[in-house]
Design an enzyme around this catalytic site. Structure first.
Site, PDB file in Angstrom:
ATOM      1  CG  ASN A  59       0.224  -3.393   2.385  1.00 36.55           C
ATOM      2  OD1 ASN A  59      -0.564  -4.447   2.983  1.00 36.55           O
ATOM      3  ND2 ASN A  59       0.601  -2.808   2.200  1.00 36.55           N
ATOM      4  CD  GLU A  60       0.014  -1.902   6.142  1.00 38.34           C
ATOM      5  OE1 GLU A  60       1.274  -1.304   6.232  1.00 38.34           O
ATOM      6  OE2 GLU A  60       0.357  -3.801   6.866  1.00 38.34           O
TER       7      GLU A  60
END
Length: 829
Positions: free
Chosen positions: A433-434
């Site tokens: 995530n990210e």
């Protein structure tokens, strides 16, 4: 023999002045412990710490994470009952753990997500046995690693977390507190056996026409050398329970088999068909003796991630196809449902997943900063038809990739893939995530960048896809979220034309008005959101009475948005409220105002994203997952269901926007732009009734239009409007075959510019129909119903003069109902 070791546990804080043996031998300080469980949970039970979810108590419990903790358990055993091999099995130790059995060190573990199995026959004793575990401070150990390898860039939490394989949200996030738990958080058991099933791989193949299925099975057996005339049996039972296929073969270390069936019952996502589950039973035998047994439920379905050209546009689509049908994937992001994971019961997991389904959501993204979820979560998703986007657990940071770390990650990923790959609900593996976004933000990813310093690419583009290809080749793998499959100068994690995107221009970044969600669409919008307070009941339980006003110190502490050094969630939320409506000063008024803003923002977002589903060959937006579905503690956050399980008004606007048939209207001075959204497999007749109202309630204009909503598509049309000299409300009703399929209203905005007349709102109870009838003499915006012990089938409604609304109620209709609406006095009826 499988003996759960879940009783007679004790724990104590390690005294740094004592040696390891002295700590375990100490007579004082021991308290009973719950296993599976964690130290915070037990300290709370014993009254040693205050409830971290209440008031400002979070700050008063941080000392727990700085200490080491000792656990011990005595259990009795008759060695005569044991088989040829005996193991101690630890399903999960949180996190830096050393284990001793009868004084012999048998295990050292530093990954919360890696189960351990240790051969212990030589260490066991007749009669009483002593099992001891020391958990070292994850905060201290992580900082030791950080000092050795160097500080790395991250968003959220202490930077040392990047070196620790522990649920990253334990370090605090922009919606959660800092609670660095420790303890045997998963089951502990003694397993004695002659032979056991170590792994069972089941691969489903469906014919092109979906009228035949084959299940290929591969079973890994440990201990076969001691077995004479062993057999392996596979039995497949239909969803109705009858045996439909079986296979029997000699027991070997690696057994392969296939089961075939005709006319399989297909598993579908919620709203698109049923969720039949077959029961697969695998048994290892030696004569009449059952050596081991594994029972799984599997769904038969074909799933594809479709990336193809989008007619007339740049880039590629990103959508899921199930059993040959393209599906718009509306859903939400999932975070752990509690800061203390062992408090989440199977019933609570099922309730949350059921709430997602009731909200017409068909995908949950298990976010990378949490955990590989409980079996109860995936059971609920299988049973209820919720697709799972499963992140590997790397969130918002530049993770290391040195040899020891990669070895730990490989063990973790292997365990997760092997555990979950049979799930019908599992749709996609995602690397992180990210992490690409954070690398871009400091110049370590993209064309011409110093990508060699982004060493975790070895995980996301090397290790993880290799393991997925080896262990679960039918499932799509995606390197990260957000991610675009190119590192050219013009393609990055914010690219709206390829891959998935986190659209945070509303709330973060530019703080765009929520009415502009249309500007931040993407091929698949995997994060977006708007904050709101939780229900007033949650706040009254968590906020001391003297602090129950909107911007109190405690209310601010229960909004974690921003950074630890500069929390700014309350400031951003205040801007969106001030831009939208005129909010009152009380806490109850603030709850209504923030939830109103969130609900309207989600109405715009889901309608605008779904309208771009369009038609085959032009799937410009393939899905939208709100950040976030749920909360882990009492907090002002982006969740649409609060920590008590109470849905916010946004849940209802999402439910309506994702209904099989939904309508959206946007009004200008010249026209009403209407979008009909139909997820069914057949075109649906659309009889549209459009009405224009003055704010005083006078009906100024009506028109009728007959059309059709194309199958599994969005259909756009424009209806001309006459000119009006005053602000108006444009209401559209979509009817078919004499019933209302969907409704929507376009109100003059911003709402703060207008004075809405005080309404005479009638609430009539109809006990025989288990419902109430709502009506008003003037237009009413955002009517919210609340009542203890009551569940409302519909809520956050717009009322128009002469148009009654009926709301089904689960609960005692005689209980009082609180009625709140925009610019209307709150009433109890």
């Amino acid at each position: 023999m499988k003996l759960d070791l879940h009783s007679a546990w004790e724990f104590r804080a390690a005294d740094p002045a004592l040696s390891l043996r002295e700590n375990f031998a100490a007579r004082d300080g021991w308290r009973t412990a719950t296993v599976p469980g964690t130290v915070y949970q037990d300290l709370l039970v014993h009254g040693v710490i205050p409830d971290p979810h209440v008031g400002l108590n979070e700050a008063d419990v941080q000392w727990v994470a700085e200490r080491d903790w000792c656990y011990r358990c005595r259990f009795d055993l008759s060695l005569a009952t044991l088989g040829p091999q005996t193991d101690l099995v630890f399903e999960g130790l949180d996190t830096f753990a050393e284990v001793w059995l009868n004084g012999k060190r048998i295990l050292a573990s530093d990954n919360m997500f890696v189960p351990a199995r240790v051969a212990v026959a030589a260490a066991l004793r007749e009669g009483s046995n002593l099992l001891e575990i020391r958990f070292e401070s994850a905060l201290r150990k992580g900082r030791e690693r950080e000092a050795k390898f160097g500080r790395r860039h991250l968003w959220n939490g202490d930077a040392s977390r990047l070196y620790v394989r522990k649920a990253q949200y334990h370090y605090g996030w922009d919606w959660g507190p800092v609670m660095l738990t420790a303890g045997p958080w998963q089951p502990v058991r003694l397993h004695s056996y002659a032979a056991r099933i170590d792994d069972l791989e089941s691969t489903v193949w469906l014919s092109e026409s979906l009228d035949a299925a084959r299940i290929d099975l591969r079973t890994a057996i440990v201990g076969t050398e001691a077995i004479v005339e062993g057999v392996i049996e596979h039995r497949l039972y239909a969803p109705a329970g009858n045996l439909i296929a079986e296979h029997r073969a000699p027991l070997t270390t690696d057994c392969e088999a296939s089961l075939s069936l005709a006319q399989p019952e297909l598993w579908w996502p919620a709203g698109h068909g049923a969720q039949p589950l077959y029961r697969l039973e695998t048994i290892a035998r030696a004569g009449d003796q059952v050596l081991d047994r594994v029972v799984r439920r599997i769904g038969l379905r074909r799933l594809r991630l479709v990336q193809e050209p989008v007619a007339g546009e740049r880039g590629l689509s990103f959508y899921f196809e199930v059993n040959g049908k393209a599906v718009f994937t509306g859903g939400a992001n999932w975070i752990p449902d509690d800061t203390l994971l062992n408090r989440i019961s199977p019933a609570r997991y099922r309730e949350r997943v059921q709430q997602a389904v009731a909200g017409n959501m068909l995908m949950l993204r298990v976010w990378a900063g949490g955990i590989y979820e409980s079996e109860a979560f995936y059971d609920a998703c299988d049973e209820l038809g919720v697709l799972v986007w499963q992140d590997f657990l790397f969130a918002c940071g530049l993770y290391p990739a040195h040899e020891a770390f990669l070895a730990s990650i490989e063990a973790e990923a292997r365990a997760a893939i092997r555990r979950l790959r049979h799930r019908a609900s599992l749709a996609l593996w995602c690397g992180n995530n990210e992490d690409y976004a954070i690398a871009e933000s400091i110049g370590l990813y993209g064309a011409g960048k110093d990508m060699a310093r982004f060493d975790a690419r070895a995980i996301y583009e090397g290790l993880l896809p290799t393991l997925c290809e080896q262990l679960d080749p039918q499932r799509p793998y995606w390197p990260g979220s957000p991610y675009s499959p190119s590192s050219t100068a013009t393609v990055n994690s914010d690219d709206a034309t390829v891959g998935d995107r986190h659209s945070w221009e509303v709330w973060h970044k530019e703080m765009l008005p929520y009415q502009q969600y249309r500007q931040v669409e993407a091929r698949f919008v995997s994060e977006f959101g708007m904050q709101a307070h939780p229900s007033i009941g949650v706040l009254e339980a968590a906020i001391p009475e003297a602090e129950r006003f909107p911007l109190s110190r405690t209310m601010t502490a229960h909004n974690k948005a921003g950074s630890a050094a500069f929390p700014d969630g309350h400031r951003r939320l205040a801007v969106y409220v001030a831009d939208t409506l005129n909010a009152g000063p009380s806490l109850a008024e603030s709850v209504y105002a923030t939830q109103f803003v969130q609900a309207e923002a989600m109405r715009y977002a889901y309608q605008d994203f779904r309208r771009r589903w369009q038609q085959p060959g032009a799937r410009a937006v393939g899905g939208a997952l709100v950040w976030q579905l749920n909360d882990c503690w009492p907090v002002t956050s982006w969740a649409v269901i609060d920590s008590a399980g109470v849905v916010k008004p946004a849940w209802h606007t999402i439910r309506r926007a994702l209904a099989p048939c939904a309508v959206a209207v946007r009004a200008s001075a010249e026209e009403a732009a209407i979008c009909l959204m139909n997820s069914t497999t057949a075109a649906v007749a659309a009889t549209l009734e459009l009405a224009v109202y003055a704010l005083t309630g006078a009906c100024l204009y009506t028109m009728h239009h007959d059309g059709e909503a194309a199958a599994n598509a969005s259909t756009a049309l424009s209806l001309p409007l006459p000119s009006f000299a005053e602000p108006v409300i444009v209401a559209v009703r979509w009817g078919a075959n004499g019933r209302t399929l969907a409704e929507d209203c376009a109100w003059p905005e911003p709402f703060r510019y207008h004075r809405f007349a005080t309404a005479d709102i009638a609430v009539v109870r109809e006990p025989a129909a288990r419902r109430i009838c709502l009506s008003a003499d003037v237009p009413v915006k955002g009517l919210w119903l609340a009542g203890s012990g009551l569940r409302f089938g519909d809520n956050f409604l717009d009322l128009l003069p002469g148009v009654p609304r009926f709301v089904e109620i689960d609960g005692d209709l005689n209980l009082p109902i609180c009625v709140t609406a925009l610019d209307q006095p709150t009433r109890i009826v």
